[in-house]
Every structure is written in C-alpha cells, then in structure tokens.
Write an enzyme that holds these catalytic residues in place. Sequence first.
Site: not given
Lengths: 126, 395
Positions: A35, A104
Amino acid sequence: MPVYNEKVMDHFMNPRNVGEIENPDGVGEEGNPVCGDMMTFYIKVKDDRLEDVKFKTFGCGAAIAVSSMVSEMARGKTLDEALKITPQSVADKLEGLPKNKFHCSNLGAQALHKAIEDYRQKKGGK
Amino acid sequence: MRKVYLDNAAGMPLLPEVREAMLPYLGEIFGNPSSLHDWGDGAREALENARSQAAGLIGANPEEIIFTSCGTESNNLAVKGLALAQQAKGKHIVVSAIEHFSVLHAARTLEKWGFEVSEVPVDKFGVVDPAGVRKAIRKDTVLVSIMHANAEVGTIQPIKEIAQITRELKIPFHTDAVATAGTIPVDVGALGVDALSLAGDRFYGPKGAAALWVRKGARLIPLLDGGIQEGGRRSGTENVAGIVGLGKAAEIAQAQMAARMQKLTPLRDRFLKELPEKVGHIIITGHPQNRLPGHASFCVEFIEGESLLMMLNSRGIAVSSGSACTSRALKASHVLIALGLSHEIAQGSVLFTFGRDNTGDDIDYVLEAMPPIVERLRQMSPVYDKFLKAAKGGK
C-alpha cells in the site's frame, strides 16, 4: 509551491535515528510495501524510559519525515508518555503534512506503539 | 547546481519559433475567427493555416481536424462521441488495460450510460496482442480504442495489425497518439485508423491546444453544445494563439523528426544499458527496443519512487514516478500492474524522458548522482533488510 514544507523536507533529507538496534527491547512494524509505506521501529528501554529509538522506513518523503520526527519525539520519554504521541501530534510537530498523506504515510506513531507493546508483552511473559 | 530535466513526458519547453508565431495572436490579432470582418478574417486565416499544419503532421485532410483544449478532451470526444453516435448499432466498446485515464475513465462513464466495455490485457512488455483485440470484439462492438504508445512505459503498439482487424469487421478504431504524434512518424493512412488524438504540448507546442482527427464520414456526437465552431463538433471560441502554436510546432516536428529521433534513440539506449550496470536490482519496464525514442523507464527494487524522485530533485534532476505515493489518488500505476508487476515492485517506479536539450553529459551526471541515492534509501528500507536476511538465510 513545493509539496512538502521546509520542516518535512529537513526530516526527509536528513532523517534522525535511522537504523536498527542490536538486541532491541521491542520491535514494532506498521504498514506494508504494497500500500505504499512500511515502518519498523526498534526501542531500547531503561527504567521505563525510551533510552534509544531507531527506525527503518520504506516509503515516500512524508513517511520518512514522519518516522524521523516520531523517533525524535519519543527519545527520553517514559513509555506512557510515548504512547500519547499521535499521528496528529507528529503532523503538528512537522508543521503540517499534505492532506492526502496524512493517513497513509503517518504510521510512525502506531509503529512506535507496537514496539512498546512488544516490549511490555515480552516483559510480562518473563 | 547542475539542472537536468528528464521529465519531457510531463512537460516540454516551448520552442522559441513557436512562441514567436503565437505572439501576434496574444496581441494585435485578437479577432474572433467566427466574425465576418477583417479582424475575424485574420484570426480565421491563422486557424485554417494551423489546421493544415496539424493535418500535415499526420497525413490527414485539414477538414478532418477538430481542435480541442488537450489530449484528455480529444480522447473523451473520440471515445464518448464515436460510441454514442452508434449506440443504435450496439453498446460495446473495446479498450486496452493500459490506456490513459482519459480513455479508461471515459469508457467507465459509457458503462454508466448502459455500454459494456472489454479491456484487452497486455503482455509483460506492455504490448497489446491483435489476436486479443479480435477475441474481444463482439457483434455489438461499435468502437475500438487502443493507444499508439504508452507514456509511462514507452511501448509502441501494433496499431496497423489491429486496424486490419477493425477494417475487416468494419468497426471504427480510435488511437490515442498523444505520446507519438510529433515524436515518431504517424500517418493516419498507413496506420489505418479512423480517429486519432494528438496534443501540441507533446512536441514543444503550448499547453492548452490539441486535436482530434476523425476520418471523413464518421459520425460523432459532440461533448459540448453551443455554436458551430469546428463544424459543430467542438463548440466554443477557439484558443487561437494556442492553436497557432500547435500548428507551428507540428510543422517543425515534421521537418526535424528524423534528426530528433536520431539524437534521442542513442541517449535512451545508452541509459537503458548503463543504469542497470550501476544500480542493481532494477527492472526495465516496457518494451526493451520497440519504445518511444527518448523514453527510459524502470522499477528500482526495495525503495519507493516518490522519495527517489525527491532526492534526485535535490540534486537538480527532474523525473517522474508511477508509484502510489506519487499519484494524488495514492494508487499504483494501472499500467505497471497491467504489465504483471507486483504492487511492491511498482512502488519503485521511475521514469526518465529525454528531450531536445539533453546531452550525453546529462546521462553521465545522472549515472553518478543516482546510485548513492538508491543506496541511501535502501539502507533505510526495512524491505531491503528483509531481502538481505532472506538471501543470507537461504544460503
């Protein structure tokens, strides 16, 4: 206008406390390279305080700057104090992160907390 | 500090001759090309001259050129406009998995409007197999849209071979030639396509001017409703200065194309060969030979592209990356994933695109500056740690 502010750029270009600790008291890993970002924190604890904090990070400029800042904030703190470090307090210390990077790339606090949990579990198990 | 610009796929400098050609249309010649007086005549003449220049670049008839504002608009107009015009015949279109978002997302919008879309996969070099296109075509297929070359991995597609199939089956074929028109020879007759997108800023023209070529007779539903500019297929007052710039840039690109290719191809080939010699664990993305002349793309293992880009920038080197962290959507490039690369490898994407101002000295500089940066990022990468430990344990 650059994407990152000067403070973030400084911590990205000159990250503090990069590396590993030999025989660490706790290790915490957060994220994964799929990710985008992955951080590993290593801690050394003495008298309930973080005597040493080091990290390794795979990720973007924000991820590296966040890790560096977390390590700086955590060093010397008691474990309970260090557990109060949050993604928001890290971003504040960095004087802001780009909006899309806040979630993130801002995994440093969680990785540190996992290292502390790891230490406490090991200690409790003894 | 030395400055080395290697991001020509993202933005190119305007040629001085092109700027000169544009200036009168940002000054004294301000009329509207639709006006019938002398002021309008001057602007209209410039517009039609640019149309001839743009048509000349791709071997087309000037009246088949529709000026638009950007490659994205050209692609939207082609995909939506051609499909909608034929929806009575069928509601199925075929695209490749590595199209630009202006084709892929336009296709997604068509899906919302009741169309079905088939995505043709690519091989590990990013090449579309014409047989795959044939297989995807159905009785109700009304459009095929496959790009001429991909800007992220540089691979050039077998457009002629695909066009043989679409002609045989009488299905309109659009190609997004934004990465190729003005860079490598593009001839609509030789390619055998029915519609083609190009953009002036991809060959040293200004941003904000592009074109869609549509073969005479093909029906097209416009995206914008309004006046009858561009034959009613693209309403709105024309960006005269920008279009003049596109025309001039097209004329120069045609004249200089062979020389530009002769200069860029050896730079590219040298870089594709020498960077992997200096940096280990690096993968060339796209086709090794059949690729755009100034295009070299890689995935560097164990590190992330944005941090590499930023550190190269601190040494004065400008590049792009298709990593998730680099994109605003925070998603890894769909192109790299379609080539079969893992998300982890795609994170290390880095793209060097050479232009007319680059020299062998620029390559020397990058070959010297980049290896220590990669090494530094790997030294702080837990992924590299894991790789090293696994390699040791495996012995």
